[in-house]
Design a protein around this motif. Structure first.
Motif, PDB file in Angstrom:
ATOM      1  N   MET A 215      -2.432   4.236  -7.535  1.00 51.70           N
ATOM      2  CA  MET A 215      -3.453   3.298  -8.293  1.00 51.70           C
ATOM      3  C   MET A 215      -4.373   3.383  -6.379  1.00 51.70           C
ATOM      4  N   TRP A 216      -4.036   3.138  -5.579  1.00 56.50           N
ATOM      5  CA  TRP A 216      -5.509   2.958  -4.657  1.00 56.50           C
ATOM      6  C   TRP A 216      -6.062   4.660  -4.428  1.00 56.50           C
ATOM      7  N   VAL A 217      -5.324   5.982  -3.964  1.00 61.54           N
ATOM      8  CA  VAL A 217      -6.045   7.056  -4.447  1.00 61.54           C
ATOM      9  C   VAL A 217      -6.445   7.161  -5.570  1.00 61.54           C
ATOM     10  N   HIS A 218      -6.967   6.852  -6.782  1.00 62.24           N
ATOM     11  CA  HIS A 218      -7.161   6.809  -7.836  1.00 62.24           C
ATOM     12  C   HIS A 218      -8.520   6.014  -7.816  1.00 62.24           C
ATOM     13  N   PHE A 219      -8.663   5.244  -7.180  1.00 62.41           N
ATOM     14  CA  PHE A 219      -9.488   4.102  -6.541  1.00 62.41           C
ATOM     15  C   PHE A 219     -10.993   4.747  -6.007  1.00 62.41           C
ATOM     16  N   THR A 220     -10.579   4.546  -5.200  1.00 67.06           N
ATOM     17  CA  THR A 220     -10.793   5.556  -3.652  1.00 67.06           C
ATOM     18  C   THR A 220     -11.904   6.842  -3.547  1.00 67.06           C
ATOM     19  N   THR A 221     -11.201   7.746  -5.218  1.00 67.90           N
ATOM     20  CA  THR A 221     -11.701   9.382  -5.154  1.00 67.90           C
ATOM     21  C   THR A 221     -12.549   9.004  -6.464  1.00 67.90           C
ATOM     22  N   GLN A 222     -12.317   8.255  -7.201  1.00 65.53           N
ATOM     23  CA  GLN A 222     -13.148   8.734  -8.940  1.00 65.53           C
ATOM     24  C   GLN A 222     -14.728   8.307  -8.448  1.00 65.53           C
ATOM     25  N   PHE A 223     -13.956   7.833  -7.950  1.00 65.91           N
ATOM     26  CA  PHE A 223     -15.426   6.468  -8.828  1.00 65.91           C
ATOM     27  C   PHE A 223     -17.204   7.073  -8.033  1.00 65.91           C
ATOM     28  N   PRO A 224     -17.172   7.793  -6.620  1.00 68.23           N
ATOM     29  CA  PRO A 224     -18.236   8.115  -6.513  1.00 68.23           C
ATOM     30  C   PRO A 224     -19.582   9.562  -7.392  1.00 68.23           C
ATOM     31  N   ALA A 225     -17.996  10.268  -8.093  1.00 62.94           N
ATOM     32  CA  ALA A 225     -18.725  11.194  -8.829  1.00 62.94           C
ATOM     33  C   ALA A 225     -18.612  10.503 -10.190  1.00 62.94           C
ATOM     34  N   SER A 377     -23.545   0.878  -1.127  1.00 63.94           N
ATOM     35  CA  SER A 377     -21.928   0.162  -1.586  1.00 63.94           C
ATOM     36  C   SER A 377     -21.396   1.491  -1.538  1.00 63.94           C
ATOM     37  N   ILE A 378     -21.519   2.482  -2.483  1.00 63.44           N
ATOM     38  CA  ILE A 378     -20.337   3.460  -2.553  1.00 63.44           C
ATOM     39  C   ILE A 378     -19.198   3.318  -0.847  1.00 63.44           C
ATOM     40  N   PHE A 379     -19.895   2.731  -0.230  1.00 62.88           N
ATOM     41  CA  PHE A 379     -19.419   3.470   1.774  1.00 62.88           C
ATOM     42  C   PHE A 379     -18.347   2.533   1.661  1.00 62.88           C
ATOM     43  N   VAL A 380     -18.939   0.807   1.319  1.00 58.24           N
ATOM     44  CA  VAL A 380     -18.047  -0.345   1.036  1.00 58.24           C
ATOM     45  C   VAL A 380     -16.422  -0.525   0.305  1.00 58.24           C
ATOM     46  N   LEU A 381     -16.462   0.602  -0.875  1.00 65.32           N
ATOM     47  CA  LEU A 381     -15.785   0.660  -1.203  1.00 65.32           C
ATOM     48  C   LEU A 381     -14.352   1.974  -1.241  1.00 65.32           C
ATOM     49  N   GLU A 382     -14.782   2.921  -0.784  1.00 68.05           N
ATOM     50  CA  GLU A 382     -13.877   3.951   0.247  1.00 68.05           C
ATOM     51  C   GLU A 382     -13.433   3.367   1.369  1.00 68.05           C
ATOM     52  N   ALA A 383     -14.360   2.577   1.599  1.00 68.67           N
ATOM     53  CA  ALA A 383     -13.032   1.518   2.750  1.00 68.67           C
ATOM     54  C   ALA A 383     -12.168   1.083   2.735  1.00 68.67           C
ATOM     55  N   VAL A 384     -12.143   0.437   1.782  1.00 69.22           N
ATOM     56  CA  VAL A 384     -11.555  -0.551   0.661  1.00 69.22           C
ATOM     57  C   VAL A 384     -10.466   0.164   0.969  1.00 69.22           C
ATOM     58  N   GLY A 385     -10.813   1.571  -0.063  1.00 64.17           N
ATOM     59  CA  GLY A 385      -9.411   2.252  -0.607  1.00 64.17           C
ATOM     60  C   GLY A 385      -8.727   3.226   0.418  1.00 64.17           C
ATOM     61  N   VAL A 386      -9.401   3.602   1.229  1.00 64.46           N
ATOM     62  CA  VAL A 386      -8.697   4.656   2.981  1.00 64.46           C
ATOM     63  C   VAL A 386      -8.096   3.550   3.360  1.00 64.46           C
ATOM     64  N   SER A 387      -8.123   2.459   3.763  1.00 67.49           N
ATOM     65  CA  SER A 387      -7.182   1.223   4.295  1.00 67.49           C
ATOM     66  C   SER A 387      -6.194   0.683   4.013  1.00 67.49           C
ATOM     67  N   GLN A 388      -6.101   0.619   2.011  1.00 74.24           N
ATOM     68  CA  GLN A 388      -4.952   0.225   1.879  1.00 74.24           C
ATOM     69  C   GLN A 388      -3.986   1.740   1.374  1.00 74.24           C
ATOM     70  N   ILE A 389      -4.573   3.171   1.212  1.00 70.70           N
ATOM     71  CA  ILE A 389      -3.908   4.287   1.450  1.00 70.70           C
ATOM     72  C   ILE A 389      -3.363   4.474   2.844  1.00 70.70           C
ATOM     73  N   LEU A 390      -3.866   3.914   4.376  1.00 70.14           N
ATOM     74  CA  LEU A 390      -3.409   4.990   4.548  1.00 70.14           C
ATOM     75  C   LEU A 390      -2.023   3.304   5.273  1.00 70.14           C
ATOM     76  N   ARG A 391      -2.214   2.565   4.798  1.00 68.62           N
ATOM     77  CA  ARG A 391      -1.316   1.089   4.916  1.00 68.62           C
ATOM     78  C   ARG A 391      -0.052   1.193   3.827  1.00 68.62           C
ATOM     79  N   LEU A 392      -0.088   2.586   2.927  1.00 71.10           N
ATOM     80  CA  LEU A 392       0.623   2.542   2.315  1.00 71.10           C
ATOM     81  C   LEU A 392       1.531   3.859   1.668  1.00 71.10           C
ATOM     82  N   ARG A 393       1.445   4.660   2.798  1.00 68.99           N
ATOM     83  CA  ARG A 393       1.506   6.138   2.828  1.00 68.99           C
ATOM     84  C   ARG A 393       2.956   6.506   3.044  1.00 68.99           C
ATOM     85  N   ARG A 394       2.654   5.504   4.322  1.00 69.74           N
ATOM     86  CA  ARG A 394       4.703   5.816   4.978  1.00 69.74           C
ATOM     87  C   ARG A 394       5.631   5.145   4.220  1.00 69.74           C
ATOM     88  N   SER A 395       5.976   4.746   3.159  1.00 73.23           N
ATOM     89  CA  SER A 395       6.345   3.387   3.045  1.00 73.23           C
ATOM     90  C   SER A 395       6.823   4.355   1.487  1.00 73.23           C
TER      91      SER A 395
END
Length: 416
Positions: A215-225, A377-395
């Protein structure tokens, strides 16, 4: 291919309707006498309905099958497009876009489900990317064909005639689509006649780290385009960059063509090298943020054409990167829960798109049409998304390895 192609055709028409406002934004503002915030409300409402429908649609697909859900989706989005053609007031047009968003929400998860039933599991990543690629071809129709028809024939004839596509795919769908090959019916979803049963299925899918990571990968990557193509790309290129509508339309077309090309490449890479998923995601996010930063901070009023071309090409990678989110959710969930998990993943990008569409419209009105501030405002959401991706990727990776040890077949099963 024939049966799955019918489902993809339904999705193709849905994307054509979804993105039709992207080339008609300035015309809509003039027709309904609205400002930037009100104009963004069209797409925000459409995406709000779309995102809100994802989990219910996932549950419907798991229990009713793809054919019934696709049929309902076609009926709704065709009525929405036709209603939009006839709308003479802003409230009526809003209601039509909401109806269109509801129908659109039922298409992609159903197409993913068809792909899992009609193709081997190993082809899952490529099939998903091809489905998205055909959808982007619908975007191409919007940018090339609808834009010219709108200029030539006007609002009502253009949108009303485009609604005929929904009628055609509905007839083909009812006559020829099958949920699965004969003798290959999927295991039934667990009985859930009460609200508790539905909640349990949603909770079980959400508890999987792979679902949340997807979900966070989809969140972070799709919206700019998505934001660029759905509404704000044309006004940004025309009003802020001083381009003609024709040149701006060509850059939007480049985004779509790049999306189609990158989708084939990403699908092949992931099918052969599963470990490439995360590097592709983070690389795409980094490249997108870098190009937007350069364009928005350019010292002169207008960025060079070469830079805008590179930006458009990089934005083309956002859609294929967002599809990788489904590749994280697939091995994390059993077959009977795939529709629900896909719905959760699909909510991500559309929630981000809806938020950014609103933020850009509000900031444009507040700053006197300063696109540099609004699009930051694009950068704000990208920062939020990347932080969640990094948090969840190991688990998520650990859980995926555990499931692989228990059953390799379950780990590579391609869902819905």
């Amino acid at each position: 291919m024939a049966v799955w192609g019918i489902g993809v055709a339904v999705y193709f028409v849905a994307i054509t309707y979804r993105t039709s406002l992207g080339v008609a934004g300035l015309d809509a503002a003039e027709r309904f006498h609205i400002n930037a915030s009100a104009l963004s409300t069209f797409s925000i409402l459409q995406l709000l309905v779309y995102a809100g429908m994802q989990i219910p649609v996932g549950l419907m697909v798991d229990r009713l099958g793809a054919k019934k859900v696709l049929t309902l989706g076609v009926v709704l989005y065709t009525l929405g497009q036709f209603g939009f053609a006839l709308s003479a007031s802003y409230p009526t047009a809003l209601g039509s876009r909401a109806l269109l968003g509801c129908g659109d929400a039922m298409t992609f998860i159903s197409v993913l489900r068809l792909g899992s039933h009609w193709f081997p599991a190993r082809r899952g990543p490529m099939i998903a990317q091809v489905a998205a690629l055909v959808g982007m071809a619908g975007n191409l129709i919007s940018t090339l064909v609808l834009a010219r028809l709108l200029h030539t024939f006007g609002w009502t004839p253009t949108f009303a005639s485009s609604a005929a596509g929904g009628i055609v795919v509905l007839i083909v769908l009812l006559l020829f689509l099958k949920n699965h090959p004969e003798g290959f019916a999927p295991p039934p979803a667990p009985s859930a006649h009460t609200g508790t049963g539905f909640r349990r299925q949603i909770v079980d899918a959400w508890r999987e780290p792979g679902t949340r990571l997807g979900m966070w990968v989809h969140f972070t990557t799709q919206f700019p385009a998505m934001v660029f193509l759905l509404l704000w790309g044309l006004p940004f290129l025309v009003e802020a960059q001083g381009l003609s509508r024709g040149t701006a339309g060509e850059l939007l077309t480049l985004v779509v063509l790049a999306n189609m090309a990158v989708g084939l490449v990403y699908g092949q890479i992931i099918a052969r090298h599963h470990a490439a998923r995360m590097p592709l995601v983070l690389g795409t996010v980094g490249a997108t943020a870098l190009m937007w930063a350069i364009v928005l901070s350019w010292p002169t009023d207008h960025a060079p054409m070469g830079l805008l071309i590179v930006l458009s090409a990089v934005l083309g990678a956002c859609g294929p990167a967002s599809m990788i989110g489904f590749d994280f959710a697939r091995p994390a969930n059993p077959p009977e829960r795939q529709g629900t998990a896909s719905g959760i993943v699909n909510m991500g990008g559309f929630t981000a798109s809806m938020t950014t569409l609103l933020a850009v419209g509000v900031l444009l009105d507040a700053t006197g049409d300063n696109y540099r501030i609004a699009l930051a405002s694009i950068f704000v959401l990208e920062a939020v998304g990347v932080s969640q991706i990094l948090r969840l990727r190991r688990s998520a990776a650990q859980r995926e390895r555990e499931r692989l040890v228990v059953s390799r077949v379950e780990a590579v099963h391609v869902p819905a």
